[in-house]
Design a protein around this motif. Sequence first.
Motif, PDB file in Angstrom:
ATOM      1  N   ARG A  63      47.083  -9.519  94.116  1.00 48.43           N
ATOM      2  CA  ARG A  63      47.729  -8.451  93.342  1.00 48.43           C
ATOM      3  C   ARG A  63      46.837  -7.985  92.201  1.00 48.43           C
ATOM      4  O   ARG A  63      46.666  -6.781  91.970  1.00 48.43           O
ATOM      5  CB  ARG A  63      49.075  -8.925  92.793  1.00 48.43           C
ATOM      6  N   GLU A  64      46.269  -8.936  91.455  1.00 49.73           N
ATOM      7  CA  GLU A  64      45.427  -8.573  90.312  1.00 49.73           C
ATOM      8  C   GLU A  64      44.192  -7.785  90.746  1.00 49.73           C
ATOM      9  O   GLU A  64      43.794  -6.829  90.084  1.00 49.73           O
ATOM     10  CB  GLU A  64      45.030  -9.819  89.523  1.00 49.73           C
ATOM     11  N   THR A  69      41.284  -3.038  90.478  1.00 46.92           N
ATOM     12  CA  THR A  69      40.139  -2.417  91.154  1.00 46.92           C
ATOM     13  C   THR A  69      40.512  -1.404  92.228  1.00 46.92           C
ATOM     14  O   THR A  69      39.646  -0.673  92.688  1.00 46.92           O
ATOM     15  CB  THR A  69      39.250  -3.491  91.818  1.00 46.92           C
ATOM     16  N   GLY A  70      41.766  -1.414  92.684  1.00 46.58           N
ATOM     17  CA  GLY A  70      42.176  -0.547  93.777  1.00 46.58           C
ATOM     18  C   GLY A  70      41.819  -1.088  95.149  1.00 46.58           C
ATOM     19  O   GLY A  70      42.113  -0.462  96.167  1.00 46.58           O
ATOM     20  N   LEU A  71      41.209  -2.267  95.212  1.00 45.56           N
ATOM     21  CA  LEU A  71      40.754  -2.818  96.484  1.00 45.56           C
ATOM     22  C   LEU A  71      41.740  -3.833  97.045  1.00 45.56           C
ATOM     23  O   LEU A  71      42.417  -4.547  96.304  1.00 45.56           O
ATOM     24  CB  LEU A  71      39.382  -3.470  96.308  1.00 45.56           C
ATOM     25  N   ASP A  72      41.792  -3.888  98.370  1.00 46.82           N
ATOM     26  CA  ASP A  72      42.616  -4.857  99.089  1.00 46.82           C
ATOM     27  C   ASP A  72      41.721  -6.005  99.532  1.00 46.82           C
ATOM     28  O   ASP A  72      40.656  -5.777 100.123  1.00 46.82           O
ATOM     29  CB  ASP A  72      43.258  -4.206 100.316  1.00 46.82           C
ATOM     30  N   VAL A  73      42.162  -7.226  99.232  1.00 49.42           N
ATOM     31  CA  VAL A  73      41.396  -8.415  99.594  1.00 49.42           C
ATOM     32  C   VAL A  73      42.322  -9.468 100.165  1.00 49.42           C
ATOM     33  O   VAL A  73      43.547  -9.394 100.013  1.00 49.42           O
ATOM     34  CB  VAL A  73      40.635  -9.012  98.376  1.00 49.42           C
ATOM     35  N   LEU A 113      38.098   2.185  95.316  1.00 47.70           N
ATOM     36  CA  LEU A 113      37.704   1.652  94.013  1.00 47.70           C
ATOM     37  C   LEU A 113      38.224   2.541  92.883  1.00 47.70           C
ATOM     38  O   LEU A 113      37.945   3.742  92.842  1.00 47.70           O
ATOM     39  CB  LEU A 113      36.183   1.552  93.956  1.00 47.70           C
ATOM     40  N   ALA A 114      39.010   1.938  91.985  1.00 44.68           N
ATOM     41  CA  ALA A 114      39.564   2.646  90.820  1.00 44.68           C
ATOM     42  C   ALA A 114      40.004   1.615  89.796  1.00 44.68           C
ATOM     43  O   ALA A 114      40.651   0.627  90.152  1.00 44.68           O
ATOM     44  CB  ALA A 114      40.748   3.513  91.239  1.00 44.68           C
ATOM     45  N   HIS A 115      39.663   1.844  88.527  1.00 44.74           N
ATOM     46  CA  HIS A 115      40.084   0.892  87.498  1.00 44.74           C
ATOM     47  C   HIS A 115      41.430   1.300  86.910  1.00 44.74           C
ATOM     48  O   HIS A 115      41.834   2.460  86.991  1.00 44.74           O
ATOM     49  CB  HIS A 115      39.012   0.723  86.414  1.00 44.74           C
ATOM     50  N   ASP A 116      42.120   0.331  86.318  1.00 42.87           N
ATOM     51  CA  ASP A 116      43.410   0.593  85.683  1.00 42.87           C
ATOM     52  C   ASP A 116      43.221   0.668  84.172  1.00 42.87           C
ATOM     53  O   ASP A 116      42.095   0.715  83.674  1.00 42.87           O
ATOM     54  CB  ASP A 116      44.441  -0.469  86.079  1.00 42.87           C
ATOM     55  N   ASP A 117      44.323   0.637  83.428  1.00 39.27           N
ATOM     56  CA  ASP A 117      44.247   0.766  81.968  1.00 39.27           C
ATOM     57  C   ASP A 117      43.793  -0.509  81.266  1.00 39.27           C
ATOM     58  O   ASP A 117      43.619  -0.511  80.057  1.00 39.27           O
ATOM     59  CB  ASP A 117      45.576   1.248  81.393  1.00 39.27           C
TER      60      ASP A 117
END
Length: 156
Positions: A63-64, A69-73, A113-117
Motif C-alpha cells: 500500500r505504501e 510512488t504510484g507503482l504496483d508491487v 510513477l507519481a509522487h504523493d503529498d
Amino acid sequence: MARIDHFNNPDAPKANSVVPSTTAVVTDTEGRILLVHRVDNGLWALPGGGMELGESIEDCAVREVKEETGLDVEISALVGIYTNPNHVIEYTDGEVRQQFSLCYTTRLLGGTLAHDDESTDLQWVQPDDIAALTMHPSMRLRIDHYLTGNPAPYLG
C-alpha cells in the motif's frame, strides 16, 4: 507534520509510542532503486510508512509503495527487521516513536510513477550514486543490507 530522526543520540527524547512500519526496495530492470524525497524531513528514503489496523505488514508495504510512488508491487523477500530502541522519530505533535520497521524487496508489477503529498520527488538511482544523496543513516543501513544480498535477513 515535520519530524526529526534521532539515531543513537543520548540526548534524544524518550519514546512514547511504537508503530509497526515498513520500507520497500523497488528496483527497475536496470537495477536502479526507487527513492522518494520526503517532505517531513527533507531526506531521500525508500518508500514506506506505518501499518494501519486491519492490514498485514506485507499489505502495508504494498500500500505504501502504491501511495507514495504510484507503482504496483508484490513482496519478494525480507531485507531485515529494524528495532533499534535508540532510533526514535520525534514529530511536531509530541509523538516520539520508537523504530519498528521491516524492510522488504519487491517485484515491480506495473503502475504509473507519481509522487504523493508526502514527497517532493521520486528518482530511480543507481546503487553507486546513492552515497551522494542526503539520507538518514538508518535508511542507508537498509539499502546497504539489500545491496550485500545476504541470504538471511538482518535482525537488529
